[in-house]
Design a protein around this motif. Structure first.
Motif, short mmCIF file in Angstrom:
data_model
loop_
_atom_site.label_atom_id
_atom_site.label_comp_id
_atom_site.label_asym_id
_atom_site.label_seq_id
_atom_site.Cartn_x
_atom_site.Cartn_y
_atom_site.Cartn_z
N ILE A 133 80.05 -16.32 30.50
CA ILE A 133 79.19 -15.17 30.25
C ILE A 133 77.79 -15.64 29.87
CG2 ILE A 133 78.80 -13.22 28.67
CD1 ILE A 133 81.76 -12.73 28.66
N LEU A 134 77.71 -16.75 29.14
CA LEU A 134 76.40 -17.32 28.83
C LEU A 134 75.67 -17.72 30.09
CD1 LEU A 134 74.32 -18.33 26.77
CD2 LEU A 134 75.58 -20.49 26.67
N ASN A 135 76.38 -18.32 31.05
CA ASN A 135 75.76 -18.67 32.34
C ASN A 135 75.30 -17.43 33.07
OD1 ASN A 135 76.30 -21.39 31.89
ND2 ASN A 135 78.27 -21.33 32.95
N LEU A 136 76.10 -16.37 32.98
CA LEU A 136 75.74 -15.10 33.61
C LEU A 136 74.46 -14.55 32.99
CD1 LEU A 136 76.21 -12.52 35.27
CD2 LEU A 136 77.81 -11.78 33.51
N LYS A 137 74.36 -14.60 31.67
CA LYS A 137 73.17 -14.09 30.98
C LYS A 137 71.94 -14.91 31.34
CE LYS A 137 75.53 -12.02 27.00
NZ LYS A 137 75.71 -12.06 25.52
N MET A 138 72.11 -16.22 31.47
CA MET A 138 70.97 -17.07 31.85
C MET A 138 70.51 -16.75 33.26
SD MET A 138 71.61 -20.81 30.07
CE MET A 138 73.23 -21.11 30.80
N ALA A 139 71.46 -16.48 34.17
CA ALA A 139 71.10 -16.11 35.54
C ALA A 139 70.33 -14.79 35.55
CB ALA A 139 72.35 -16.01 36.40
N ILE A 140 70.79 -13.83 34.74
CA ILE A 140 70.08 -12.54 34.65
C ILE A 140 68.71 -12.74 34.04
CG2 ILE A 140 70.13 -10.29 33.50
CD1 ILE A 140 73.14 -10.28 33.80
N ASP A 175 66.77 -15.37 34.27
CA ASP A 175 65.89 -15.91 35.31
C ASP A 175 65.51 -14.84 36.32
OD1 ASP A 175 65.90 -18.42 34.18
OD2 ASP A 175 67.56 -19.15 35.40
N ASP A 176 66.47 -13.98 36.65
CA ASP A 176 66.22 -12.93 37.63
C ASP A 176 65.20 -11.91 37.12
OD1 ASP A 176 66.61 -11.74 40.11
OD2 ASP A 176 68.09 -10.34 39.31
N CYS A 177 65.14 -11.75 35.82
CA CYS A 177 64.21 -10.78 35.22
C CYS A 177 62.92 -11.44 34.73
CB CYS A 177 64.88 -10.05 34.05
SG CYS A 177 66.29 -9.04 34.53
N HIS A 178 62.74 -12.74 35.00
CA HIS A 178 61.53 -13.46 34.60
C HIS A 178 61.03 -14.32 35.77
CE1 HIS A 178 63.18 -12.38 30.66
NE2 HIS A 178 61.96 -12.51 30.19
N VAL A 179 60.87 -13.68 36.93
CA VAL A 179 60.43 -14.39 38.13
C VAL A 179 58.91 -14.48 38.14
CG1 VAL A 179 60.36 -14.31 40.64
CG2 VAL A 179 62.44 -13.66 39.43
N SER A 180 58.39 -15.63 38.55
CA SER A 180 56.95 -15.83 38.69
C SER A 180 56.68 -16.40 40.07
CB SER A 180 56.43 -16.78 37.61
OG SER A 180 55.05 -17.02 37.79
N THR A 181 55.84 -15.70 40.84
CA THR A 181 55.55 -16.12 42.22
C THR A 181 54.14 -16.67 42.39
OG1 THR A 181 54.86 -13.87 42.76
CG2 THR A 181 57.17 -14.45 43.16
N GLY A 182 53.32 -16.62 41.36
CA GLY A 182 51.95 -17.10 41.49
C GLY A 182 51.26 -17.14 40.15
N THR A 183 49.99 -17.58 40.20
CA THR A 183 49.21 -17.72 38.97
C THR A 183 48.07 -16.73 38.90
OG1 THR A 183 47.86 -19.43 40.02
CG2 THR A 183 49.79 -20.16 38.74
N GLY A 184 47.80 -16.01 39.98
CA GLY A 184 46.71 -15.06 39.96
C GLY A 184 47.08 -13.77 39.26
N LEU A 185 46.03 -12.97 39.00
CA LEU A 185 46.25 -11.69 38.32
C LEU A 185 47.10 -10.76 39.17
CD1 LEU A 185 45.71 -9.68 36.06
CD2 LEU A 185 43.56 -9.06 37.22
N MET A 221 76.69 -13.27 40.27
CA MET A 221 75.83 -14.44 40.34
C MET A 221 74.92 -14.42 41.57
SD MET A 221 76.43 -16.03 37.62
CE MET A 221 77.66 -16.37 36.36
N ASN A 222 75.46 -13.97 42.68
CA ASN A 222 74.70 -13.94 43.92
C ASN A 222 74.17 -12.56 44.25
OD1 ASN A 222 75.25 -16.69 44.40
ND2 ASN A 222 77.26 -16.17 45.26
N GLN A 223 74.34 -11.62 43.36
CA GLN A 223 73.86 -10.26 43.54
C GLN A 223 74.47 -9.59 44.78
OE1 GLN A 223 71.47 -8.55 41.45
NE2 GLN A 223 72.23 -10.20 40.18
N GLU A 224 75.66 -10.01 45.16
CA GLU A 224 76.31 -9.44 46.33
C GLU A 224 77.38 -8.44 45.90
OE1 GLU A 224 77.85 -12.65 48.55
OE2 GLU A 224 75.89 -13.47 49.10
N ASN A 225 77.37 -7.29 46.57
CA ASN A 225 78.36 -6.25 46.29
C ASN A 225 78.44 -5.92 44.79
OD1 ASN A 225 79.09 -6.30 49.04
ND2 ASN A 225 80.51 -8.01 48.66
N PHE A 226 77.25 -5.85 44.16
CA PHE A 226 77.24 -5.64 42.72
C PHE A 226 77.79 -4.27 42.34
CE2 PHE A 226 75.06 -4.74 38.64
CZ PHE A 226 75.56 -5.82 37.92
N MET A 227 77.41 -3.23 43.07
CA MET A 227 77.89 -1.88 42.74
C MET A 227 79.39 -1.76 42.97
SD MET A 227 75.70 -0.06 41.32
CE MET A 227 76.69 1.43 41.34
#
Length: 342
Positions: free
Chosen positions: A179-186, A188-198, A305-311
């Motif tokens: 569950i700790l691994n699951l929380k860490m994956a979530i 990361d999924d909620c703290h994505v960074s794709t660049g440095t610009g505004l 973990m892979n966001q597949e068939n989550f619902m």
């Protein structure tokens, strides 16, 4: 050359605001892999998501459930639900003595009826007479300690419940790690960074917020059902404790016909079996909750973990939670089936 005019700080307020916002976004949206410290210190919607996950699995709730199911009676002290009822024990003893007096009278009545049934008008068999007196003596002894007998049975099955929890803790260590691994994956999924610009920082903020909201929406119903399940389980546990207490108070009436000499067919034997079934239902409840939690953990960890068939995974969680409630409600009946009473 003209003299330079110093502009007031207010003139640059827009530039300063943009610079501050950029700094905040860049610091908060730096790309990294989550650690256990990040999970522990999570805030905002991510912390809410973790709370929903904990509600679904309810690992900490097993300790509360153990407290509700374990009943301990020793030297006039009654403990249940993690609470020691000192004054209640005194009241129970007083009420028990009232029923005990009534039970003694009925014990003598059943002894007389059994004596008449065991002898004929032509002759009196000595072995039948001795048998009746033996059952009378057994009845007196059992009736004098019937409340202790009921709570003693409760203590025995409480020890069984503690053993089940002790064995379950072995698997919980791995479950908590996953569950700790699951929380860490979530995280990361909620703290994505794709660049440095505004522009990238703003886009990442919106995207991360959308991911967090998506998790909350999808976990809300399973979490709500899990909480409702916990309410039902708590009601059943307290109901078991109250029923066991009532049976202890009126136990003299349950064992009073043992003096009739009918042996295994007497109400006393059936009453003891009912007490055993009621005490055993606590172990059945603990097993049902533990097994259902393991199934829920397996379903979620295999999909999220892979966001597949989550619902689809979430609806399976709901089904398992409903099954758990049904098993808890059926626990008294299952206990009687285990003891061959139904």
């Amino acid at each position: 050359m003209g003299k330079k005019v110093a502009l007031p700080l207010v003139y640059y307020r827009r530039q300063i605001m943009v610079l501050v916002l950029c700094s905040i976004f860049l610091v908060s949206m730096a790309a990294f892999c989550a650690t256990e410290e990040d999970v522990t210190g999570a805030k905002g919607m991510v912390k809410t998501i973790y709370g929903l996950i904990d509600d679904v699995f309810g690992i900490s709730g097993m300790e509360d459930l153990e407290d509700l199911l374990v009943i301990h009676f020793d030297s006039g002290t009654l403990k249940a639900g993690g609470i020691t009822f000192t004054s209640l024990s005194t009241v129970l003893t007083t009420m028990y003595k009232t029923f005990q007096n009534l039970g003694v009278m009925l014990l003598l009545v059943f002894f007389g009826v059994g004596l008449l049934q065991s002898i004929s008008f032509q002759q009196m068999y000595l072995e039948k007479l001795v048998k009746q007196f033996i059952f009378l003596c057994i009845g007196i002894v059992v009736m004098s300690r019937s409340m202790d007998l009921v709570f003693g049975i409760g203590n025995v099955f409480s020890a069984l419940i503690q053993k089940i929890v002790s064995n379950a803790n072995v698997s919980y260590a791995d479950m908590e790690s996953q569950i700790l691994n699951l929380k860490m994956a979530i995280y990361d999924d909620c703290h994505v960074s794709t660049g440095t610009g505004l522009k990238a920082a703003i886009a990442d903020t919106v995207s991360n917020m959308a991911s967090s909201i998506s998790y909350i929406i999808q976990l809300f119903i399973p979490s709500l059902i899990a909480k409702l399940s916990n309410v039902v389980v708590s009601v059943m546990c307290w109901s078991r404790f109250i029923e066991l207490t009532i049976m202890a108070i009126v136990s003299p009436l349950s064992v009073c016909d043992i003096s009739s000499g009918t042996g295994a067919g007497s109400n006393a034997v059936r009453g003891i079996k009912n007490v055993m079934a009621l005490a055993l239902s606590g172990a059945v409840i603990m097993l049902a909750v533990f097994i259902c939690q393991q199934i829920q953990f397996g379903i979620l960890s295999a999909n999220v973990m892979n966001q597949e068939n989550f619902m689809s995974c979430i609806w399976k969680e709901i089904v398992v939670a409903v099954v758990e409630v049904g098993l808890v409600v059926k626990a008294p009946g299952l206990s009687k089936q285990i003891l061959g009473m139904a």
